[in-house]
Scaffold this motif. Structure first.
Motif, short mmCIF file in Angstrom:
data_model
loop_
_atom_site.label_atom_id
_atom_site.label_comp_id
_atom_site.label_asym_id
_atom_site.label_seq_id
_atom_site.Cartn_x
_atom_site.Cartn_y
_atom_site.Cartn_z
N ARG A 163 64.80 -75.59 92.73
CA ARG A 163 63.53 -74.86 93.00
C ARG A 163 63.20 -73.99 91.90
O ARG A 163 61.86 -74.23 91.41
N THR B 150 59.52 -74.62 89.82
CA THR B 150 58.80 -73.37 89.53
C THR B 150 58.40 -73.16 88.23
O THR B 150 57.17 -72.85 87.80
N THR C 183 58.85 -74.56 105.01
CA THR C 183 57.75 -75.36 104.43
C THR C 183 57.72 -76.54 105.00
O THR C 183 56.69 -77.31 105.37
N ASP D 277 57.72 -75.90 95.74
CA ASP D 277 57.84 -77.38 96.31
C ASP D 277 57.08 -78.14 95.59
O ASP D 277 56.17 -77.99 94.80
N ASP E 289 54.93 -72.38 93.94
CA ASP E 289 55.41 -72.16 94.97
C ASP E 289 57.03 -72.80 95.06
O ASP E 289 57.87 -72.57 96.19
N SER F 206 50.09 -73.77 91.25
CA SER F 206 50.59 -72.66 91.98
C SER F 206 52.22 -72.70 92.14
O SER F 206 52.71 -73.93 92.63
N SER G 36 64.34 -70.47 104.35
CA SER G 36 63.42 -71.14 103.31
C SER G 36 62.67 -72.68 103.51
O SER G 36 61.56 -73.00 103.02
#
Length: 351
Positions: free
Chosen positions: A183, A187, A317, A200, A198, A196, A314
């Motif tokens: 992750r 990022t 999403t 994901d 996030d 962005s 988490s």
């Protein structure tokens, strides 16, 4: 024609694809050493593990749907339209050989209309800017790549980790597990690309460029993953189908424990697959793993619901995506949510 600026980030040679970097992937079943510069032809053993992961095989020696079949059923869209069908077209256009790229934002504005006209001209179609049956049939597959979030696992995650690593974003071990380090790498990549951040991996991230030759992240990872979900939601507000291939010694209750964390929910799987006797399943049988449902109560938050169902807050999403919830802070009491099967972890891959 260029429809939006491209990144100048360099992480591979412009004339040879990704820099070959051998990696070792350990899914608990075997170690796979391969070169990410070309698709890997699965061995029989690897093919079995991929089926268990619910991942469609692709690349060399693998079967995909035809482009026409993949885009079948899409509605006619034109300027002013918005929503999943527009994003479907935008993805398909970006994968075509027309040249130029458009942002997959789901809005059929001037740039998308111009792209439609360019594609139609290039393929001998009436350049009216309206995407109808003839245009859909000529377009590449527009299905989405999987939405990947922390907790996801499988071959697509391993490929993602390989590409990120080759671009200088360290995801830790190349093990097919989307953990905190993966992750973090995502990022960092998103920040570098002006997306962005996030953590994901959705449409905008998949279609970000990874080199100045114009190769996108989804191209580098492998477009044969398009349409796979790994238990994640799709952009239509529904849950993309999760499947599991029965292995030796499997039981429905054991499979339910893996996907739901609750063996007694084997009844959901039995019902979804019309299995009258839960003690009678066969090796090689492909089972649909349906979502659960949950009615929002006062004081609930998506992260708390994710913690309850997945043991990981988490993963909210996944629920947000499956229910087409753009703002995870806005759920209402009484709202019925689809809860996708949880991502398989550890021994859930079978042994």
């Amino acid at each position: 024609m260029s429809y939006f600026p491209v990144s100048a980030m360099w992480c591979s040679a412009p004339d040879s694809g990704l820099i070959p970097m051998p990696r070792t992937v350990d899914f608990g079943l075997e170690k796979i050493v391969r070169d990410i510069s070309k698709p890997r032809v699965p061995t029989r053993k690897t093919a079995v593990s991929l089926r268990r992961l619910g991942t469609r095989q692709g690349g060399l020696g693998m079967t995909l749907r035809s482009e026409e079949e993949s885009n079948q059923g899409q509605p006619t869209i034109r300027r002013g339209a918005s929503g999943p069908a527009v994003k479907w077209f935008q993805r398909a256009f970006n994968r075509s050989d027309t040249g130029g790229r458009i942002s997959p934002d789901g809005e059929f504005g001037p740039a998308t209309e111009a792209a439609a006209r360019d594609f139609q001209r290039a393929h001998g179609l009436n350049p009216d800017g309206v995407v109808g049956p003839a245009t859909w049939a000529a377009l590449p597959d527009g299905r989405p790549m999987p939405l990947l979030a922390q907790g996801a696992q499988g071959e697509v995650v391993a490929r993602l980790e390989e590409v990120l690593n080759s671009c200088g974003y360290s995801p830790g071990y190349i093990d097919g597990v989307f953990d905190a380090r993966t992750r973090s790498a995502v990022t960092e990549f998103q920040r570098a690309e002006g997306i962005s951040a996030d953590g994901d991996v959705g449409d905008l991230t998949w279609q970000a460029q990874v080199n100045i030759a114009g190769q996108t992240l989804e191209n580098a990872v492998g477009l044969w993953f398009a349409g796979d979900s790994g238990g994640h939601g799709n952009e239509n507000g529904g849950v993309m189908e999760t499947t599991y291939t029965v292995a030796e010694h499997d039981t429905l209750s054991g499979i339910a424990q893996r996907f739901y964390g609750n063996a007694s929910l084997y009844t959901l799987i039995a019902s979804a697959n019309n299995i009258p006797d839960p003690n009678k399943i066969r090796v090689g049988q492909v089972l649909k793993i349906p979502p659960q449902s949950y009615t929002v109560a006062a004081g609930d938050t998506l992260s708390e619901i994710a913690q309850r169902f997945y043991g990981n807050a988490s993963l909210y999403t996944l629920i947000a995506s499956a229910n087409n919830i753009p703002d995870p802070n806005k759920i209402r009491v009484g709202q019925v949510l689809k809860i996708p099967p949880r991502p398989l972890v550890g021994a859930a891959y079978g042994s």
